[in-house]
Motif scaffolding. Structure first.
Motif, PDB file in Angstrom:
ATOM      1  N   ALA A  60       0.815  -1.222   0.000  1.00 53.83           N
ATOM      2  CA  ALA A  60       0.000   0.000   0.000  1.00 53.83           C
ATOM      3  C   ALA A  60       0.847   1.270   0.000  1.00 53.83           C
ATOM      4  O   ALA A  60       0.364   2.335   0.287  1.00 53.83           O
ATOM      5  N   VAL A  61       2.137   1.156  -0.284  1.00 56.40           N
ATOM      6  CA  VAL A  61       2.992   2.339  -0.280  1.00 56.40           C
ATOM      7  C   VAL A  61       3.846   2.401  -1.549  1.00 56.40           C
ATOM      8  O   VAL A  61       3.931   3.430  -2.194  1.00 56.40           O
ATOM      9  N   ILE A  62       4.485   1.303  -1.887  1.00 58.03           N
ATOM     10  CA  ILE A  62       5.471   1.308  -2.958  1.00 58.03           C
ATOM     11  C   ILE A  62       4.853   0.691  -4.212  1.00 58.03           C
ATOM     12  O   ILE A  62       4.334  -0.410  -4.169  1.00 58.03           O
ATOM     13  N   GLY A  63       4.928   1.394  -5.314  1.00 62.89           N
ATOM     14  CA  GLY A  63       4.414   0.893  -6.580  1.00 62.89           C
ATOM     15  C   GLY A  63       5.477   0.969  -7.658  1.00 62.89           C
ATOM     16  O   GLY A  63       6.573   1.505  -7.441  1.00 62.89           O
ATOM     17  N   VAL A  64       5.147   0.438  -8.819  1.00 59.22           N
ATOM     18  CA  VAL A  64       6.101   0.425  -9.921  1.00 59.22           C
ATOM     19  C   VAL A  64       6.511   1.839 -10.304  1.00 59.22           C
ATOM     20  O   VAL A  64       7.702   2.135 -10.442  1.00 59.22           O
ATOM     21  N   THR A  65       5.530   2.702 -10.465  1.00 59.12           N
ATOM     22  CA  THR A  65       5.864   4.060 -10.898  1.00 59.12           C
ATOM     23  C   THR A  65       6.711   4.783  -9.865  1.00 59.12           C
ATOM     24  O   THR A  65       7.624   5.533 -10.228  1.00 59.12           O
ATOM     25  N   GLU A  66       6.428   4.556  -8.584  1.00 58.38           N
ATOM     26  CA  GLU A  66       7.213   5.210  -7.541  1.00 58.38           C
ATOM     27  C   GLU A  66       8.666   4.714  -7.550  1.00 58.38           C
ATOM     28  O   GLU A  66       9.602   5.509  -7.431  1.00 58.38           O
ATOM     29  N   LEU A  67       8.828   3.400  -7.704  1.00 57.01           N
ATOM     30  CA  LEU A  67      10.188   2.861  -7.730  1.00 57.01           C
ATOM     31  C   LEU A  67      10.950   3.327  -8.959  1.00 57.01           C
ATOM     32  O   LEU A  67      12.129   3.694  -8.874  1.00 57.01           O
ATOM     33  N   LEU A  68      10.286   3.324 -10.115  1.00 59.08           N
ATOM     34  CA  LEU A  68      10.958   3.775 -11.332  1.00 59.08           C
ATOM     35  C   LEU A  68      11.278   5.265 -11.269  1.00 59.08           C
ATOM     36  O   LEU A  68      12.321   5.702 -11.756  1.00 59.08           O
ATOM     37  N   HIS A  69      10.384   6.043 -10.685  1.00 58.38           N
ATOM     38  CA  HIS A  69      10.653   7.478 -10.528  1.00 58.38           C
ATOM     39  C   HIS A  69      11.845   7.700  -9.588  1.00 58.38           C
ATOM     40  O   HIS A  69      12.715   8.550  -9.861  1.00 58.38           O
ATOM     41  N   ALA A  70      11.881   6.958  -8.514  1.00 62.45           N
ATOM     42  CA  ALA A  70      13.012   7.086  -7.577  1.00 62.45           C
ATOM     43  C   ALA A  70      14.316   6.680  -8.262  1.00 62.45           C
ATOM     44  O   ALA A  70      15.341   7.349  -8.090  1.00 62.45           O
ATOM     45  N   ALA A  71      14.271   5.605  -9.054  1.00 62.61           N
ATOM     46  CA  ALA A  71      15.477   5.165  -9.760  1.00 62.61           C
ATOM     47  C   ALA A  71      15.919   6.217 -10.763  1.00 62.61           C
ATOM     48  O   ALA A  71      17.122   6.490 -10.914  1.00 62.61           O
ATOM     49  N   SER A  72      14.958   6.825 -11.447  1.00 57.96           N
ATOM     50  CA  SER A  72      15.275   7.877 -12.410  1.00 57.96           C
ATOM     51  C   SER A  72      15.875   9.098 -11.722  1.00 57.96           C
ATOM     52  O   SER A  72      16.833   9.702 -12.216  1.00 57.96           O
ATOM     53  N   THR A  73      15.327   9.454 -10.579  1.00 57.53           N
ATOM     54  CA  THR A  73      15.846  10.589  -9.817  1.00 57.53           C
ATOM     55  C   THR A  73      17.268  10.329  -9.347  1.00 57.53           C
ATOM     56  O   THR A  73      18.150  11.194  -9.476  1.00 57.53           O
ATOM     57  N   ILE A  74      17.499   9.152  -8.823  1.00 54.45           N
ATOM     58  CA  ILE A  74      18.851   8.793  -8.362  1.00 54.45           C
ATOM     59  C   ILE A  74      19.820   8.794  -9.539  1.00 54.45           C
ATOM     60  O   ILE A  74      20.934   9.296  -9.449  1.00 54.45           O
ATOM     61  N   GLY A  75      19.363   8.223 -10.666  1.00 53.40           N
ATOM     62  CA  GLY A  75      20.218   8.212 -11.857  1.00 53.40           C
ATOM     63  C   GLY A  75      20.517   9.615 -12.352  1.00 53.40           C
ATOM     64  O   GLY A  75      21.635   9.895 -12.798  1.00 53.40           O
ATOM     65  N   GLY A  76      19.512  10.509 -12.288  1.00 57.55           N
ATOM     66  CA  GLY A  76      19.730  11.890 -12.712  1.00 57.55           C
ATOM     67  C   GLY A  76      20.700  12.631 -11.808  1.00 57.55           C
ATOM     68  O   GLY A  76      21.465  13.485 -12.263  1.00 57.55           O
ATOM     69  N   ASP A  77      20.669  12.320 -10.523  1.00 55.00           N
ATOM     70  CA  ASP A  77      21.567  12.984  -9.571  1.00 55.00           C
ATOM     71  C   ASP A  77      22.994  12.475  -9.694  1.00 55.00           C
ATOM     72  O   ASP A  77      23.945  13.238  -9.526  1.00 55.00           O
ATOM     73  N   THR A  78      23.152  11.178  -9.933  1.00 55.60           N
ATOM     74  CA  THR A  78      24.487  10.577  -9.916  1.00 55.60           C
ATOM     75  C   THR A  78      25.008  10.236 -11.309  1.00 55.60           C
ATOM     76  O   THR A  78      26.162   9.835 -11.430  1.00 55.60           O
ATOM     77  N   TYR A  79      24.176  10.362 -12.332  1.00 59.46           N
ATOM     78  CA  TYR A  79      24.519   9.967 -13.705  1.00 59.46           C
ATOM     79  C   TYR A  79      24.859   8.490 -13.806  1.00 59.46           C
ATOM     80  O   TYR A  79      25.609   8.069 -14.667  1.00 59.46           O
ATOM     81  N   ARG A  80      24.335   7.738 -12.880  1.00 61.01           N
ATOM     82  CA  ARG A  80      24.511   6.280 -12.892  1.00 61.01           C
ATOM     83  C   ARG A  80      23.117   5.661 -12.842  1.00 61.01           C
ATOM     84  O   ARG A  80      22.515   5.554 -11.791  1.00 61.01           O
ATOM     85  N   TYR A  81      22.617   5.247 -13.995  1.00 57.30           N
ATOM     86  CA  TYR A  81      21.268   4.710 -14.098  1.00 57.30           C
ATOM     87  C   TYR A  81      21.225   3.193 -13.946  1.00 57.30           C
ATOM     88  O   TYR A  81      20.202   2.636 -13.576  1.00 57.30           O
ATOM     89  N   LEU A  82      22.309   2.521 -14.236  1.00 52.21           N
ATOM     90  CA  LEU A  82      22.320   1.066 -14.239  1.00 52.21           C
ATOM     91  C   LEU A  82      21.981   0.490 -12.860  1.00 52.21           C
ATOM     92  O   LEU A  82      21.133  -0.402 -12.743  1.00 52.21           O
ATOM     93  N   GLU A  83      22.619   0.980 -11.822  1.00 49.66           N
ATOM     94  CA  GLU A  83      22.430   0.406 -10.493  1.00 49.66           C
ATOM     95  C   GLU A  83      21.003   0.585  -9.966  1.00 49.66           C
ATOM     96  O   GLU A  83      20.389  -0.389  -9.506  1.00 49.66           O
TER      97      GLU A  83
END
Length: 126
Positions: free
Chosen positions: A68-91
């Motif tokens: 009831a908290v974590i969904g696909v879009t939320e996880l993908l958005h978080a991964a995209s945000t982390i990748g945008g901040d660190t320029y490392r999208y793979l991890e």
């Protein structure tokens, strides 16, 4: 919402997989429509439908919010945000994939076990 339409097609396909002779035999025995479905058609249609139903169960698991908290879009958005901040999208994307794999595999395995149990119960497998 769209899974209801997909599941109805799985059910329809399972019912249509029952040979026409089974319907004719039930009619020859003068069985009611309810008894024909309950005793003859559905037990034969269920094994054919289980794998499709299991696939959609795994899909529903991925499409609905987990815990009831974590969904696909939320996880993908978080991964995209982390990748945008660190320029490392793979991890981050790999971690998201592993999370959903960790949820999907046990669900798929459980569906397989249920399918085997139903086949064994109906005498279709040893």
């Amino acid at each position: 919402a769209h899974y209801a339409a997909y599941l109805s097609e799985v059910y329809r396909g399972g019912i249509e997989s029952v040979p026409k002779g089974q319907w004719e035999a039930a009619e020859a025995l003068n069985l009611s429509r309810l008894k024909t479905y309950w005793r003859i058609i559905l037990p034969q249609a269920l094994p054919a439908s289980l794998s499709g139903m299991g696939n959609y169960l795994v899909g529903i698991l991925k499409d609905t919010p987990m815990l009831a908290v974590i969904g696909v879009t939320e996880l993908l958005h978080a991964a995209s945000t982390i990748g945008g901040d660190t320029y490392r999208y793979l991890e981050p994307y790999t971690l998201v994939g592993l999370i959903f794999l960790a949820l999907s595999l046990p669900t798929a395995w459980a569906c397989h076990i249920v399918e085997q149990g139903v086949r064994k119960m109906l005498g279709l497998q040893k």
